[in-house]
Every structure is written in structure tokens, then in C-alpha cells.
Design an enzyme around this catalytic site. Structure first.
Site, PDB file in Angstrom:
ATOM      1  N   TYR A   1      -1.764  -0.420  11.064  1.00  0.00           N
ATOM      2  CA  TYR A   1      -1.996  -1.125   9.830  1.00  0.00           C
ATOM      3  C   TYR A   1      -0.706  -0.919   8.819  1.00  0.00           C
ATOM      4  O   TYR A   1      -0.225  -1.753   8.458  1.00  0.00           O
ATOM      5  CB  TYR A   1      -3.307  -0.421   9.068  1.00  0.00           C
ATOM      6  CG  TYR A   1      -3.309  -0.692   7.527  1.00  0.00           C
ATOM      7  CD1 TYR A   1      -3.767  -2.151   7.225  1.00  0.00           C
ATOM      8  CD2 TYR A   1      -3.072   0.169   6.697  1.00  0.00           C
ATOM      9  CE1 TYR A   1      -3.587  -2.226   5.808  1.00  0.00           C
ATOM     10  CE2 TYR A   1      -3.008  -0.271   5.393  1.00  0.00           C
ATOM     11  CZ  TYR A   1      -3.569  -1.155   4.919  1.00  0.00           C
ATOM     12  OH  TYR A   1      -3.477  -1.659   3.582  1.00  0.00           O
TER      13      TYR A   1
ATOM     14  N   THR B   1       1.039  -1.296  -0.114  1.00  0.00           N
ATOM     15  CA  THR B   1      -0.066   0.172  -0.147  1.00  0.00           C
ATOM     16  C   THR B   1       1.018   1.206  -0.053  1.00  0.00           C
ATOM     17  O   THR B   1       2.042   1.230   0.524  1.00  0.00           O
ATOM     18  CB  THR B   1      -0.761   0.080   1.214  1.00  0.00           C
ATOM     19  OG1 THR B   1      -1.346   1.275   1.357  1.00  0.00           O
ATOM     20  CG2 THR B   1      -0.171  -0.190   2.373  1.00  0.00           C
ATOM     21  N   ASP B   2       0.328   2.080  -0.410  1.00  0.00           N
ATOM     22  CA  ASP B   2       0.875   3.723  -0.602  1.00  0.00           C
ATOM     23  C   ASP B   2       1.172   3.945   1.059  1.00  0.00           C
ATOM     24  O   ASP B   2       1.995   4.952   1.363  1.00  0.00           O
ATOM     25  CB  ASP B   2       0.273   4.654  -1.155  1.00  0.00           C
ATOM     26  CG  ASP B   2      -1.063   4.960  -0.934  1.00  0.00           C
ATOM     27  OD1 ASP B   2      -1.711   4.563   0.305  1.00  0.00           O
ATOM     28  OD2 ASP B   2      -1.917   5.781  -1.449  1.00  0.00           O
ATOM     29  N   GLU B   3       0.592   3.530   1.853  1.00  0.00           N
ATOM     30  CA  GLU B   3       0.711   3.944   3.061  1.00  0.00           C
ATOM     31  C   GLU B   3       2.029   3.396   3.968  1.00  0.00           C
ATOM     32  O   GLU B   3       2.296   4.181   4.983  1.00  0.00           O
ATOM     33  CB  GLU B   3      -0.629   3.493   4.342  1.00  0.00           C
ATOM     34  CG  GLU B   3      -2.002   3.645   3.918  1.00  0.00           C
ATOM     35  CD  GLU B   3      -2.951   3.689   4.830  1.00  0.00           C
ATOM     36  OE1 GLU B   3      -2.536   3.429   5.907  1.00  0.00           O
ATOM     37  OE2 GLU B   3      -4.062   3.835   4.399  1.00  0.00           O
TER      38      GLU B   3
ATOM     39  N   LYS C   1       2.026  -3.630   7.209  1.00  0.00           N
ATOM     40  CA  LYS C   1       2.381  -3.768   5.707  1.00  0.00           C
ATOM     41  C   LYS C   1       3.705  -3.571   5.785  1.00  0.00           C
ATOM     42  O   LYS C   1       3.986  -4.307   4.607  1.00  0.00           O
ATOM     43  CB  LYS C   1       1.344  -2.812   4.952  1.00  0.00           C
ATOM     44  CG  LYS C   1      -0.350  -2.917   5.180  1.00  0.00           C
ATOM     45  CD  LYS C   1      -0.559  -4.247   4.603  1.00  0.00           C
ATOM     46  CE  LYS C   1      -0.517  -4.496   3.190  1.00  0.00           C
ATOM     47  NZ  LYS C   1      -1.047  -5.955   2.538  1.00  0.00           N
TER      48      LYS C   1
HETATM   49  P1  NAD Z   1     -10.398  -6.717   2.435  1.00  0.00           P
HETATM   50  O1  NAD Z   1     -10.437  -6.486   3.903  1.00  0.00           O
HETATM   51  O2  NAD Z   1     -11.462  -6.385   1.643  1.00  0.00           O
HETATM   52  O3  NAD Z   1      -9.996  -8.283   2.050  1.00  0.00           O
HETATM   53  C1  NAD Z   1      -8.960  -8.816   2.987  1.00  0.00           C
HETATM   54  C2  NAD Z   1      -9.214 -10.518   2.544  1.00  0.00           C
HETATM   55  O4  NAD Z   1      -8.365 -11.025   3.283  1.00  0.00           O
HETATM   56  C3  NAD Z   1     -10.521 -10.870   3.169  1.00  0.00           C
HETATM   57  O5  NAD Z   1     -11.244 -11.903   2.050  1.00  0.00           O
HETATM   58  C4  NAD Z   1     -10.188 -11.525   4.486  1.00  0.00           C
HETATM   59  O6  NAD Z   1     -11.132 -12.502   4.836  1.00  0.00           O
HETATM   60  C5  NAD Z   1      -8.819 -12.189   4.202  1.00  0.00           C
HETATM   61  N1  NAD Z   1      -7.956 -12.478   5.228  1.00  0.00           N
HETATM   62  C6  NAD Z   1      -7.568 -11.476   6.307  1.00  0.00           C
HETATM   63  N2  NAD Z   1      -6.948 -12.131   6.975  1.00  0.00           N
HETATM   64  C7  NAD Z   1      -6.450 -13.533   6.405  1.00  0.00           C
HETATM   65  C8  NAD Z   1      -5.596 -14.655   6.707  1.00  0.00           C
HETATM   66  N3  NAD Z   1      -4.984 -14.640   7.895  1.00  0.00           N
HETATM   67  N4  NAD Z   1      -5.528 -15.417   6.140  1.00  0.00           N
HETATM   68  C9  NAD Z   1      -6.375 -15.588   4.713  1.00  0.00           C
HETATM   69  N5  NAD Z   1      -7.056 -14.667   4.511  1.00  0.00           N
HETATM   70  C10 NAD Z   1      -7.069 -13.571   5.158  1.00  0.00           C
HETATM   71  O7  NAD Z   1      -9.134  -5.809   1.724  1.00  0.00           O
HETATM   72  P2  NAD Z   1      -8.835  -5.376   0.459  1.00  0.00           P
HETATM   73  O8  NAD Z   1      -9.278  -3.756   0.599  1.00  0.00           O
HETATM   74  O9  NAD Z   1      -9.431  -5.917  -0.743  1.00  0.00           O
HETATM   75  O10 NAD Z   1      -7.122  -5.400   0.491  1.00  0.00           O
HETATM   76  C11 NAD Z   1      -6.569  -6.248  -0.234  1.00  0.00           C
HETATM   77  C12 NAD Z   1      -5.273  -6.042  -0.044  1.00  0.00           C
HETATM   78  O11 NAD Z   1      -4.852  -4.753  -0.720  1.00  0.00           O
HETATM   79  C13 NAD Z   1      -4.643  -5.631   1.465  1.00  0.00           C
HETATM   80  O12 NAD Z   1      -3.306  -6.288   1.441  1.00  0.00           O
HETATM   81  C14 NAD Z   1      -4.437  -4.194   1.495  1.00  0.00           C
HETATM   82  O13 NAD Z   1      -3.405  -4.082   2.509  1.00  0.00           O
HETATM   83  C15 NAD Z   1      -3.997  -3.947   0.226  1.00  0.00           C
HETATM   84  N6  NAD Z   1      -4.453  -2.408  -0.331  1.00  0.00           N
HETATM   85  C16 NAD Z   1      -5.696  -2.112  -0.256  1.00  0.00           C
HETATM   86  C17 NAD Z   1      -6.051  -0.789  -0.792  1.00  0.00           C
HETATM   87  C18 NAD Z   1      -7.418  -0.221  -0.380  1.00  0.00           C
HETATM   88  O14 NAD Z   1      -7.716   0.840  -0.763  1.00  0.00           O
HETATM   89  N7  NAD Z   1      -8.637  -1.046  -0.198  1.00  0.00           N
HETATM   90  C19 NAD Z   1      -5.173  -0.063  -1.045  1.00  0.00           C
HETATM   91  C20 NAD Z   1      -3.800  -0.576  -1.368  1.00  0.00           C
HETATM   92  C21 NAD Z   1      -3.440  -1.568  -0.791  1.00  0.00           C
HETATM   93  O1  DAU Z   2      -3.999   4.292   0.832  1.00  0.00           O
HETATM   94  C1  DAU Z   2      -4.424   3.151   0.494  1.00  0.00           C
HETATM   95  C2  DAU Z   2      -5.158   2.404   1.791  1.00  0.00           C
HETATM   96  O2  DAU Z   2      -6.537   2.998   1.646  1.00  0.00           O
HETATM   97  C3  DAU Z   2      -5.340   1.002   1.987  1.00  0.00           C
HETATM   98  O3  DAU Z   2      -4.130   0.490   2.403  1.00  0.00           O
HETATM   99  C4  DAU Z   2      -6.186   0.604   3.159  1.00  0.00           C
HETATM  100  O4  DAU Z   2      -6.377  -0.841   3.236  1.00  0.00           O
HETATM  101  C5  DAU Z   2      -7.440   1.319   2.924  1.00  0.00           C
HETATM  102  O5  DAU Z   2      -8.486   1.077   3.712  1.00  0.00           O
HETATM  103  C6  DAU Z   2      -7.209   2.699   2.560  1.00  0.00           C
HETATM  104  O6  DAU Z   2      -6.875   3.478   3.722  1.00  0.00           O
HETATM  105  P1  DAU Z   2      -7.540   4.885   4.381  1.00  0.00           P
HETATM  106  O7  DAU Z   2      -7.485   4.988   5.791  1.00  0.00           O
HETATM  107  O8  DAU Z   2      -7.103   5.908   3.354  1.00  0.00           O
HETATM  108  O9  DAU Z   2      -8.922   4.780   3.728  1.00  0.00           O
HETATM  109  P2  DAU Z   2     -10.693   5.030   4.640  1.00  0.00           P
HETATM  110  O10 DAU Z   2     -11.626   4.723   3.577  1.00  0.00           O
HETATM  111  O11 DAU Z   2     -10.469   4.267   6.164  1.00  0.00           O
HETATM  112  O12 DAU Z   2     -10.640   6.588   4.755  1.00  0.00           O
HETATM  113  C7  DAU Z   2     -10.220   7.430   3.808  1.00  0.00           C
HETATM  114  C8  DAU Z   2     -10.066   8.838   4.340  1.00  0.00           C
HETATM  115  O13 DAU Z   2     -11.472   9.167   4.783  1.00  0.00           O
HETATM  116  C9  DAU Z   2      -9.268   9.078   5.346  1.00  0.00           C
HETATM  117  O14 DAU Z   2      -8.641  10.332   5.249  1.00  0.00           O
HETATM  118  C10 DAU Z   2     -10.159   8.950   6.620  1.00  0.00           C
HETATM  119  C11 DAU Z   2     -11.502   9.391   6.078  1.00  0.00           C
HETATM  120  N1  DAU Z   2     -12.478   9.050   7.020  1.00  0.00           N
HETATM  121  C12 DAU Z   2     -12.871   7.693   6.895  1.00  0.00           C
HETATM  122  C13 DAU Z   2     -13.757   7.251   7.494  1.00  0.00           C
HETATM  123  C14 DAU Z   2     -13.870   5.540   7.532  1.00  0.00           C
HETATM  124  C15 DAU Z   2     -13.433   9.814   7.468  1.00  0.00           C
HETATM  125  O15 DAU Z   2     -13.160  11.059   7.599  1.00  0.00           O
HETATM  126  N2  DAU Z   2     -14.775   9.256   8.017  1.00  0.00           N
HETATM  127  C16 DAU Z   2     -14.682   8.063   8.024  1.00  0.00           C
HETATM  128  O16 DAU Z   2     -15.553   7.378   8.887  1.00  0.00           O
END
Ligand code: NAD
Ligand code: DAU
Length: 364
Positions: free
Chosen positions: A168, A144-146, A172
């Protein structure tokens, strides 16, 4: 080292989540002979229904298998790694707010789980060196970019130091560093992607866009953290999944690739757009206490991925409108996703914040 091509057998960990299920649908949808085994623990965020389209299509279902299990369980992982040409690891606890409430599960999956995958791949790499399998398996670690931390100015490049600021993001970063260490020390074939904030269908309703869309559909308050001027760069899930498939096929072993989005916006600007698409009033928005350690901005330079031949395809206006329409049309999906511990989580995360909230100033 040979990157897996059409016809390969992929082990997709975390394939029942938001991005992983999109990857599985898209890869099997290419109908090029690729087989997929999903290993997923089905945590509160994992949902077998996300793979319903695959399981309902005879052509895709014939090349698909689902195993419920934990990437931190060596006995579950070893035989699956032995049968795979490549592993794509999406499995993680993915919500920053939950990592602030309870970090332990993030470390178990993000550090111990990644270590278990790497150990299984080390065994398979050694088997390939002894001629006991055709080629060593490749690992793509979805990061992730985080991991770069908050970027006040400019854009992070892949060689920048990692500076995670939430449990988190730290988990990562630790997972990524282990992956790199196994490449350097044991010669594993690995690639890493660092994706931007992703949006689209099947996104769990705990995250900003689906939370605000589904709350607005129910005329519930929209809890905007702090001043709402934090900036995120939004990436459509189909582009994120496509970029991961592209890096899996073409990425150089040992490298990380940024996967930026297509639209950098403040949270306020994003919420305004959502309300316009939903035809709902700004008065739903509540200004609530900020997320501790809230990263102000994420921004990445995408040149390395562009040079590898990838470009995003989904424009933000089109992608956001389609996403809002998808939530309108899939009420049963998101109501079911608000099962499990949803009520307890929502109360813990938002009850006190909403009780002390103020109307959000629409003019800032
Ligand atoms: P998500 O939470 O929707 O899905 C995660 C999946 O992993 C779920 O199906 C969960 O059941 C499974 N899981 C969790 N722990 C597990 C374990 N111990 N063994 C097997 N399966 C397990 O997450 P997402 O948003 O689809 O993100 C997927 C990946 O991409 C993550 O690694 C996250 O860090 C990364 N990522 C997400 C974002 C975003 O904005 N959503 C951005 C950048 C990177
Ligand atoms: O940048 C990549 C990441 O993006 C992934 O690695 C994470 O898995 C994914 O959850 C996401 O993280 P963020 O923390 O950026 O996403 P989130 O949707 O939780 O929040 C987006 C922005 O909105 C952040 O600045 C926090 C704000 N927010 C979020 C929630 C849930 C609010 O203001 N109110 C809220 O209730």
C-alpha cells in the site's frame, strides 16, 4: 498558476469513500458556488450512501454530479479533466492488510490510475498554454504519512526520503513521485498532502477504530496485532478534509504538506478508550499474530502546514466520543458496508489468527 477559489469546478476522484465524501460534503456545504463532480469506481470501499446528504439537499445537489468510473480509464478521465478547474485525487485502495494479501489492485489505481490522471492534466495544461482554456488545472494528490515508513524517533519532515514498507505505502509513494515528476518535467500545477491516521463517521469497518467499535457492539473478539504497542497519530476526518481544502487553495505548486493528527497513542491505549466509551470489557481483546512488516510508529512534523495557516479543530476526546456515538446510531450503514466480499475477507484475514489467539494481557 492560480489556485482554485470559491465557484470553481472540482473533480473529486474517490469522492464516495471515507475522506473524499467528507471533503465533498464540507466543500458543497460552504455554499460558495463551488461545483463538484465525483469520479468513483465504487469498489467495496466506495459507497454512494456516503454522499446521501449532498444528494438529498437541493442546494448542494444542484452543484453536484456523480460519475461511476475508474481513474485508470483514460476515456472516462479526459472529458472530466477538461471540464475541471482542479482535481483532488482521493482514489486508492486504502487498506494495508488487503495490500499484503493482494497487491495488484493497489498498483493499478495508485500508479497506473495516477498516471492516467496526470496525462489528462498534461493535455489540459497544454491547452491552457495555447489559450484554449482560462487556466491550467491544479492537481491535489492525497497521500499518506506511510510513505515515510516507520519513524522510531522524532517526526518526519517533508524533505525526508520516502521509505515505504508495505505494498500500500509503496503504491502511494510511487503515485506521489509521478506527480512530482510531472510538475518538474511538464510544469503541471500540483500539490501533495501526506495525512495521518484518520478517524470519524463513514470509515469502512475494516479499519482499526470502526472494526473494534462494530465488533464490540456485537460482543465479537477484537483482534489486536502483536504487542499492540504500535503508535499512530489520530486525525479527525473533518480536519483531514479541511486541511486538503486549505492546501488546494493556498499550497505552493510542487510542494508536499504533512497533515498530522492531534493525538499520538499506542493501539492498546486507543482500544482502552474505545472500550470505556462503549462500556465493554477488556476480555473481548485477543492478542493475534502480527501484521507482516508492521510499521511501529508514524509521526510527522506539521510546521509547514501551520505556516500555511491551517490548525486542526477537533479535539481527540470529543472526536472519538462522537465517532463511537455515530457508529451506535448508524448500525444500518456499517452492516451494509460489511457486504460484498466482507465475509471472505474477514475469514482470510482473521480466522487463523483468532484460532491461535490468546487473551490480551490488560497490564502491558
Ligand atoms: P476509502 O477506501 O474509504 O475510499 C477510497 C475511494 O476510492 C472509494 O470510494 C473507492 O471506490 C474509490 N476508488 C478506488 N479505486 C478507484 C479507481 N481506480 N477509480 C476511481 N475510484 C476508485 O479510502 P479513504 O480512507 O477515504 O482514503 C482516501 C485517500 O486518502 C486515499 O488515497 C488514502 O491513501 C489517503 N489517506 C487515507 C488515510 C486514512 O487514515 N484513511 C490517511 C492518509 C491518507
Ligand atoms: O497512517 C495513514 C494510514 O492509516 C492510511 O494511509 C491508510 O489508508 C489507513 O488505512 C491507515 O493505515 P493503518 O495501517 O495505520 O490503519 P489500520 O486501521 O489498518 O490499523 C491501525 C493500527 O491498528 C495498526 O497499527 C494496525 C492495528 N490493527 C489494525 C487492524 C485492522 C490491529 O491491531 N488489528 C486490526 O484488526
Amino acid at each position: 498558476m492560480t489556485a482554485p477559489g470559491p465557484g470553481a469546478h472540482l473533480l473529486v476522484a474517490g469522492g464516495a469513500g471515507f475522506i473524499g465524501s467528507c471533503f465533498v460534503r464540507d466543500v458543497l456545504g460552504r455554499r460558495d458556488g463551488t461545483r463538484v463532480t465525483v469520479l468513483d469506481k465504487l469498489t467495496y470501499a466506495g459507497n454512494r450512501a456516503n454522499l446521501g446528504e449532498v444528494e438529498a439537499d437541493a442546494g448542494m445537489a444542484a452543484r453536484f454530479a456523480f460519475v461511476r468510473g475508474d481513474i485508470a480509464d483514460p476515456a472516462a478521465v479526459a472529458p472530466l479533466a477538461a471540464a475541471a478547474d482542479a482535481v483532488v485525487n482521493f482514489a486508492a485502495e486504502s487498506h494495508v492488510d488487503r495490500s499484503i494479501l493482494e497487491p495488484a489492485a493497489f498498483l493499478r489505481t495508485g500508479v497506473d490510475g495516477v498516471h492516467v490522471l496526470l496525462e489528462a492534466l498534461r493535455v489540459e495544461t497544454d491547452r491552457a498554454r495555447r489559450g484554449e482554456r482560462a487556466a491550467p488545472p491544479r492537481l491535489l494528490q492525497v497521500s499518506t504519512d506511510e510513505v515515510y515508513g516507520s519513524i522510531d524517533e522524532g517526526r518526519a519532515v517533508e524533505s525526508d526520503p520516502l521509505a515505504p514498507r508495505s505494498p500500500y505505502a509503496a503504491a502511494k509513494a510511487a503515485g506521489e513521485l509521478l506527480v512530482r515528476a510531472y510538475h518538474v518535467t511538464y510544469g503541471l500545477d500540483v500539490v501533495v498532502t501526506r495525512g495521518s491516521n484518520t478517524y470519524g463517521p463513514f470509515h469502512h469497518p475494516e479499519k482499526l477504530i470502526p472494526l473494534f467499535v462494530t465488533n464490540a457492539l456485537d460482543d465479537l473478539p477484537l483482534p489486536l496485532y502483536g504487542d499492540g504497542l504500535q503508535r499512530r497519530d489520530w486525525l479527525h476526518v473533518a480536519d483531514h478534509a479541511g486541511a486538503i481544502a486549505h492546501v488546494l487553495a493556498h499550497g505552493a505548486a510542487g510542494e508536499a504538506y504533512n497533515v498530522p493528527g492531534s493525538a499520538e497513542l499506542t493501539n492498546r491505549d486507543l482500544v482502552e478508550r474505545l472500550l470505556a466509551l462503549l462500556d465493554k470489557p477488556w476480555s473481548l481483546v485477543r492478542s493475534v499474530a502480527d501484521r507482516p512488516g508492521h510499521d511501529r510508529r508514524y509521526a510527522m512534523d506539521g510546521r509547514r502546514l501551520a505556516e500555511l495557516g491551517w490548525a486542526n479543530r477537533v479535539g481527540f476526546d470529543e472526536g472519538l466520543a462522537q465517532t463511537v456515538a455515530w457508529y451506535r446510531d448508524h448500525e444500518s450503514w456499517w452492516r451494509a458496508a460489511r457486504g460484498g466480499d466482507w465475509d471472505a475477507y474477514y475469514a482470510r484475514q482473521y480466522a487463523a489468527r483468532l484460532a491461535t489467539s490468546a487473551a490480551a494481557d490488560p497490564t502491558r
